[in-house]
Motif scaffolding. Structure first.
Motif, PDB file in Angstrom:
ATOM      1  N   ARG A   9     -11.547 -42.274  13.673  1.00  0.00           N
ATOM      2  CA  ARG A   9     -10.868 -42.805  14.862  1.00  0.00           C
ATOM      3  C   ARG A   9     -10.117 -41.698  15.605  1.00  0.00           C
ATOM      4  NH1 ARG A   9      -8.354 -48.494  12.410  1.00  0.00           N
ATOM      5  NH2 ARG A   9     -10.304 -49.185  11.443  1.00  0.00           N
ATOM      6  N   ALA A  22      -4.604 -41.259  18.237  1.00  0.00           N
ATOM      7  CA  ALA A  22      -5.477 -40.903  19.366  1.00  0.00           C
ATOM      8  C   ALA A  22      -5.223 -41.726  20.615  1.00  0.00           C
ATOM      9  CB  ALA A  22      -6.942 -41.036  18.951  1.00  0.00           C
ATOM     10  N   GLY A  23      -4.799 -42.981  20.466  1.00  0.00           N
ATOM     11  CA  GLY A  23      -4.590 -43.823  21.634  1.00  0.00           C
ATOM     12  C   GLY A  23      -3.189 -43.800  22.183  1.00  0.00           C
ATOM     13  N   ASN A  28      -1.658 -38.413  24.618  1.00  0.00           N
ATOM     14  CA  ASN A  28      -2.752 -38.068  25.523  1.00  0.00           C
ATOM     15  C   ASN A  28      -2.272 -37.249  26.716  1.00  0.00           C
ATOM     16  OD1 ASN A  28      -5.634 -39.373  24.996  1.00  0.00           O
ATOM     17  ND2 ASN A  28      -4.083 -40.651  24.042  1.00  0.00           N
ATOM     18  N   GLU A  44     -11.569 -39.341  18.574  1.00  0.00           N
ATOM     19  CA  GLU A  44     -11.580 -39.809  19.964  1.00  0.00           C
ATOM     20  C   GLU A  44     -10.778 -38.892  20.892  1.00  0.00           C
ATOM     21  OE1 GLU A  44      -9.066 -43.162  22.333  1.00  0.00           O
ATOM     22  OE2 GLU A  44     -10.014 -43.836  20.484  1.00  0.00           O
ATOM     23  N   SER A  73     -12.719 -35.556  21.575  1.00  0.00           N
ATOM     24  CA  SER A  73     -13.881 -35.693  22.454  1.00  0.00           C
ATOM     25  C   SER A  73     -13.479 -36.106  23.859  1.00  0.00           C
ATOM     26  CB  SER A  73     -14.868 -36.699  21.852  1.00  0.00           C
ATOM     27  OG  SER A  73     -14.255 -37.956  21.646  1.00  0.00           O
ATOM     28  N   LYS A  74     -12.467 -36.952  23.980  1.00  0.00           N
ATOM     29  CA  LYS A  74     -12.032 -37.437  25.291  1.00  0.00           C
ATOM     30  C   LYS A  74     -11.564 -36.302  26.184  1.00  0.00           C
ATOM     31  CE  LYS A  74      -8.645 -40.565  27.406  1.00  0.00           C
ATOM     32  NZ  LYS A  74      -7.556 -41.556  27.128  1.00  0.00           N
TER      33      LYS A  74
END
Length: 228
Positions: free
Chosen positions: A120, A83-84, A89, A123, A126-127
């Motif tokens: 985790r 996710a990060g 992204n 994220e 939702s982001k």
């Protein structure tokens, strides 16, 4: 289609060239180059493969099986790292904008898959207010079967640890393994009809390539595809 995913990823790399310390940039570039040079392409998932049953964990809770995924026809799976991940992204929202509408019009589910644990992984959904599905591949089980995993090299491990916890702590998997960006088009016959694996995570499948592959599976004419 005017928006290019690889153009956006090239912009990310250019920003890093401008702003990162040379040593950090070198580690990043060299690992990506090494992954391309040493890729075991003979192990990669490919068109024609039959996929055995699997189960993924939905980030909202519950599970999603292969049978459920292709119950009404083809499905598209997009594997990403976690996710990060900065490149993810960019890529996953790009697919939300440029791939999800076309697939939804065709009644085809789009599923983004990462080994990160669901609590985790949620994220990223939702982001970006994603309407596509996001699911966790527990212990990289499906990624391993598809032959798309890679392991951080020593330099990348050290670089990761210098910034904080190792990737295994970030993902919740406890390992240094991640999937290489991969797109798989599965048919209702549980056969792979299209697969593209990108060892360099700053090179990924463009939406139109995936749409074209899907339309071949669906038997849709170019005229219908353009009007959807």
């Amino acid at each position: 289609m005017s928006e290019s995913l690889n153009g956006l990823l090239a912009e990310l790399h250019a920003e890093r060239v401008r702003t990162w310390a040379p040593e950090a940039l070198k580690v990043n570039v060299e690992q990506r180059r090494k992954l391309v040079d040493e890729a075991r392409r003979e192990q990669f998932v490919r068109a024609g493969d039959i996929i055995a049953p699997f189960e993924l964990l939905k980030v909202e809770g519950g599970s999603l099986s292969l049978d459920q995924l292709v119950a009404n026809g083809p499905a598209v799976l997009v594997f990403f790292r976690f996710a990060g991940c900065p490149a993810c992204n960019i890529a996953i929202p790009y697919y939300e904008r440029n791939l999800q509408p076309a697939l939804k019009a065709r009644g085809v589910p789009l599923l983004a898959v990462s080994p990160q644990v669901p609590e985790r992984l949620v994220e990223i959904k939702s982001k970006h207010n994603l309407t596509l599905q996001v699911a966790s591949d527990k212990d990289n089980a499906l990624g391993r079967r598809l032959g798309i995993l890679y392991t951080f090299d020593d330099a990348s491990r050290l670089a990761s640890l210098s910034k904080g916890p190792g990737i295994g702590e970030v993902t919740g998997t406890g390992t240094w393994e991640l999937p290489q960006p991969t797109v798989v088009v599965l048919g209702a016959d549980k056969r792979v009809h299209f697969a593209e694996v990108s060892p360099d995570w700053l090179v990924r499948s463009e939406a139109q390539v995936i749409i074209d592959a899907l339309d071949e599976v669906l038997g849709v004419t170019d005229k219908v595809a353009r009007s959807a």
